[in-house]
Design a protein around this motif. Sequence first.
Motif, PDB file in Angstrom:
ATOM      1  N   LYS A   1       0.858  -1.194   0.000  1.00  0.00           N
ATOM      2  CA  LYS A   1       0.000   0.000   0.000  1.00  0.00           C
ATOM      3  C   LYS A   1       0.891   1.240   0.000  1.00  0.00           C
ATOM      4  O   LYS A   1       1.576   1.537   0.969  1.00  0.00           O
ATOM      5  CB  LYS A   1      -0.922   0.026   1.217  1.00  0.00           C
ATOM      6  CG  LYS A   1      -1.905   1.198   1.196  1.00  0.00           C
ATOM      7  CD  LYS A   1      -2.623   1.382   2.517  1.00  0.00           C
ATOM      8  CE  LYS A   1      -3.622   0.284   2.785  1.00  0.00           C
ATOM      9  NZ  LYS A   1      -4.476   0.591   3.963  1.00  0.00           N
ATOM     10  N   TYR A   2       0.888   1.968  -1.113  1.00  0.00           N
ATOM     11  CA  TYR A   2       1.701   3.174  -1.262  1.00  0.00           C
ATOM     12  C   TYR A   2       0.901   4.404  -0.865  1.00  0.00           C
ATOM     13  O   TYR A   2      -0.310   4.490  -1.118  1.00  0.00           O
ATOM     14  CB  TYR A   2       2.127   3.364  -2.718  1.00  0.00           C
ATOM     15  CG  TYR A   2       3.251   2.492  -3.212  1.00  0.00           C
ATOM     16  CD1 TYR A   2       4.576   2.909  -3.120  1.00  0.00           C
ATOM     17  CD2 TYR A   2       2.991   1.267  -3.804  1.00  0.00           C
ATOM     18  CE1 TYR A   2       5.620   2.118  -3.604  1.00  0.00           C
ATOM     19  CE2 TYR A   2       4.014   0.469  -4.290  1.00  0.00           C
ATOM     20  CZ  TYR A   2       5.320   0.898  -4.188  1.00  0.00           C
ATOM     21  OH  TYR A   2       6.344   0.119  -4.679  1.00  0.00           O
ATOM     22  N   ASP A   3       1.579   5.369  -0.281  1.00  0.00           N
ATOM     23  CA  ASP A   3       1.048   6.731  -0.222  1.00  0.00           C
ATOM     24  C   ASP A   3       1.037   7.244  -1.664  1.00  0.00           C
ATOM     25  O   ASP A   3       2.067   7.189  -2.344  1.00  0.00           O
ATOM     26  CB  ASP A   3       1.943   7.604   0.652  1.00  0.00           C
ATOM     27  CG  ASP A   3       1.411   9.025   0.826  1.00  0.00           C
ATOM     28  OD1 ASP A   3       0.919   9.610  -0.165  1.00  0.00           O
ATOM     29  OD2 ASP A   3       1.511   9.565   1.937  1.00  0.00           O
ATOM     30  N   PHE A   4      -0.110   7.708  -2.139  1.00  0.00           N
ATOM     31  CA  PHE A   4      -0.218   8.097  -3.542  1.00  0.00           C
ATOM     32  C   PHE A   4       0.818   9.145  -3.926  1.00  0.00           C
ATOM     33  O   PHE A   4       1.373   9.116  -5.027  1.00  0.00           O
ATOM     34  CB  PHE A   4      -1.624   8.620  -3.848  1.00  0.00           C
ATOM     35  CG  PHE A   4      -1.830   8.949  -5.302  1.00  0.00           C
ATOM     36  CD1 PHE A   4      -2.139   7.960  -6.216  1.00  0.00           C
ATOM     37  CD2 PHE A   4      -1.697  10.253  -5.770  1.00  0.00           C
ATOM     38  CE1 PHE A   4      -2.309   8.246  -7.559  1.00  0.00           C
ATOM     39  CE2 PHE A   4      -1.862  10.555  -7.099  1.00  0.00           C
ATOM     40  CZ  PHE A   4      -2.173   9.549  -8.004  1.00  0.00           C
ATOM     41  N   ARG A   5       1.100  10.059  -3.013  1.00  0.00           N
ATOM     42  CA  ARG A   5       2.063  11.115  -3.316  1.00  0.00           C
ATOM     43  C   ARG A   5       3.461  10.563  -3.575  1.00  0.00           C
ATOM     44  O   ARG A   5       4.254  11.184  -4.283  1.00  0.00           O
ATOM     45  CB  ARG A   5       2.089  12.138  -2.177  1.00  0.00           C
ATOM     46  CG  ARG A   5       0.814  12.978  -2.073  1.00  0.00           C
ATOM     47  CD  ARG A   5       0.779  13.800  -0.809  1.00  0.00           C
ATOM     48  NE  ARG A   5       0.693  12.946   0.370  1.00  0.00           N
ATOM     49  CZ  ARG A   5       0.527  13.408   1.608  1.00  0.00           C
ATOM     50  NH1 ARG A   5       0.439  14.708   1.808  1.00  0.00           N
ATOM     51  NH2 ARG A   5       0.461  12.573   2.631  1.00  0.00           N
TER      52      ARG A   5
ATOM     53  N   VAL B   1      -7.444  10.871  -3.505  1.00  0.00           N
ATOM     54  CA  VAL B   1      -6.753   9.591  -3.355  1.00  0.00           C
ATOM     55  C   VAL B   1      -5.593   9.733  -2.369  1.00  0.00           C
ATOM     56  O   VAL B   1      -4.722  10.581  -2.544  1.00  0.00           O
ATOM     57  CB  VAL B   1      -6.231   9.082  -4.720  1.00  0.00           C
ATOM     58  CG1 VAL B   1      -5.399   7.810  -4.533  1.00  0.00           C
ATOM     59  CG2 VAL B   1      -7.399   8.822  -5.672  1.00  0.00           C
ATOM     60  N   LYS B   2      -5.582   8.878  -1.382  1.00  0.00           N
ATOM     61  CA  LYS B   2      -4.490   8.866  -0.407  1.00  0.00           C
ATOM     62  C   LYS B   2      -3.581   7.650  -0.596  1.00  0.00           C
ATOM     63  O   LYS B   2      -2.372   7.739  -0.364  1.00  0.00           O
ATOM     64  CB  LYS B   2      -5.063   8.868   1.022  1.00  0.00           C
ATOM     65  CG  LYS B   2      -5.909  10.094   1.355  1.00  0.00           C
ATOM     66  CD  LYS B   2      -5.077  11.373   1.305  1.00  0.00           C
ATOM     67  CE  LYS B   2      -5.874  12.578   1.767  1.00  0.00           C
ATOM     68  NZ  LYS B   2      -6.942  12.968   0.818  1.00  0.00           N
ATOM     69  N   THR B   3      -4.160   6.514  -0.979  1.00  0.00           N
ATOM     70  CA  THR B   3      -3.370   5.288  -1.074  1.00  0.00           C
ATOM     71  C   THR B   3      -3.655   4.555  -2.382  1.00  0.00           C
ATOM     72  O   THR B   3      -4.742   4.682  -2.968  1.00  0.00           O
ATOM     73  CB  THR B   3      -3.680   4.344   0.095  1.00  0.00           C
ATOM     74  OG1 THR B   3      -5.093   4.065   0.116  1.00  0.00           O
ATOM     75  CG2 THR B   3      -3.262   4.961   1.416  1.00  0.00           C
TER      76      THR B   3
END
Length: 336
Positions: free
Chosen positions: A147-151, A197-199
């Motif tokens: 699970k990535y941080d979208f940023r 989007v956060k993740t």
Amino acid sequence: MRKILSVIIPVYNMEKYIRQCLESLMIREILDKIEILVVLDGSTDRSEKIALEFSKAHPESVRVISKPNGGHGSAINTGMDNAAGEYVKVLDSDDWVNRKGFIRLVEGLEKYDTDIVWSNFFWVYEPSGKKSVQNRHPFPGVEYGRKYDFREIAEKTFVKMHSMTVKTDLVRRTGMRIDENCYYVDVEFVMYPIPEVKTITFLDEFVYMYRLGRQGQSMTLEKMRQNHRNHERVLKSLLRYYRNLKARDTDREYLIYLEKGIANVLSSHFKIYLSFPCSARVCRRLRRMDGTIRGRYPEIYNAVENKFVWAIRKSGYLLYYPGHFIMRLREKLNEV
């Protein structure tokens, strides 16, 4: 039973393909976990009859919604209004899903609490059935299942419609409504939710089977010429959206992602201009359009990665003329 995924299928006169599309989703192991929303957008052929066969056989999983014709975006909007699944995915009615990959996707949606789940897709060429892959991995060094941080990945990749499965509530929070009676709105669907989007999680699975070469397909160069005003309309909508986000001091990572996506749309618009009959008037229009982008949206102008576009720019648009010749030659070769 709780539905983990809503699959929205916009349909307009697709009786030749819709059966294959729906049959690909009839997967016993997961059918009770998904809902399939067949949105009939004013179809006048046998598409409705075929869809109702599946709805009658699987009433807990297949719903048929009929509406007046409003275009692809209108059908997606209607699907979003009716979706009950935790996640949503759009599947065009002339495409289909890969059984193994789709099962893994649904299992992943149950496992990962993430805003977007990315999965891969095949281009499938009609009539040969030959498959090809645009990008084997979303970016170098990707860790699948993480699970990535979208940023963290915003500058590394771009999520296309065929790869995107997104949380339904997230899309609804944006208040997003896609342009109706308009082609090329897929990019609106994948870009409008991004600031929420956060993740994001990436799955190493091929899920979507994207048909290419179908007669009348909107992404052929001939169709793009015919519908160039629709393409321009989408480009302008995205530019307004970007301007509004920038004025609200949206995080730079999100703006960079949108700049990259809109720059790709701008490059496609270049391609359309180059495919028109060659003339000084068309060249002036191209130069004026590109100059407007440079003046008002310099970040998007500079985000273009297409080397051909930059060569035309650096030549003072003199390379428009040989560029037109090359574009038409490629089109002719593709017809052979």
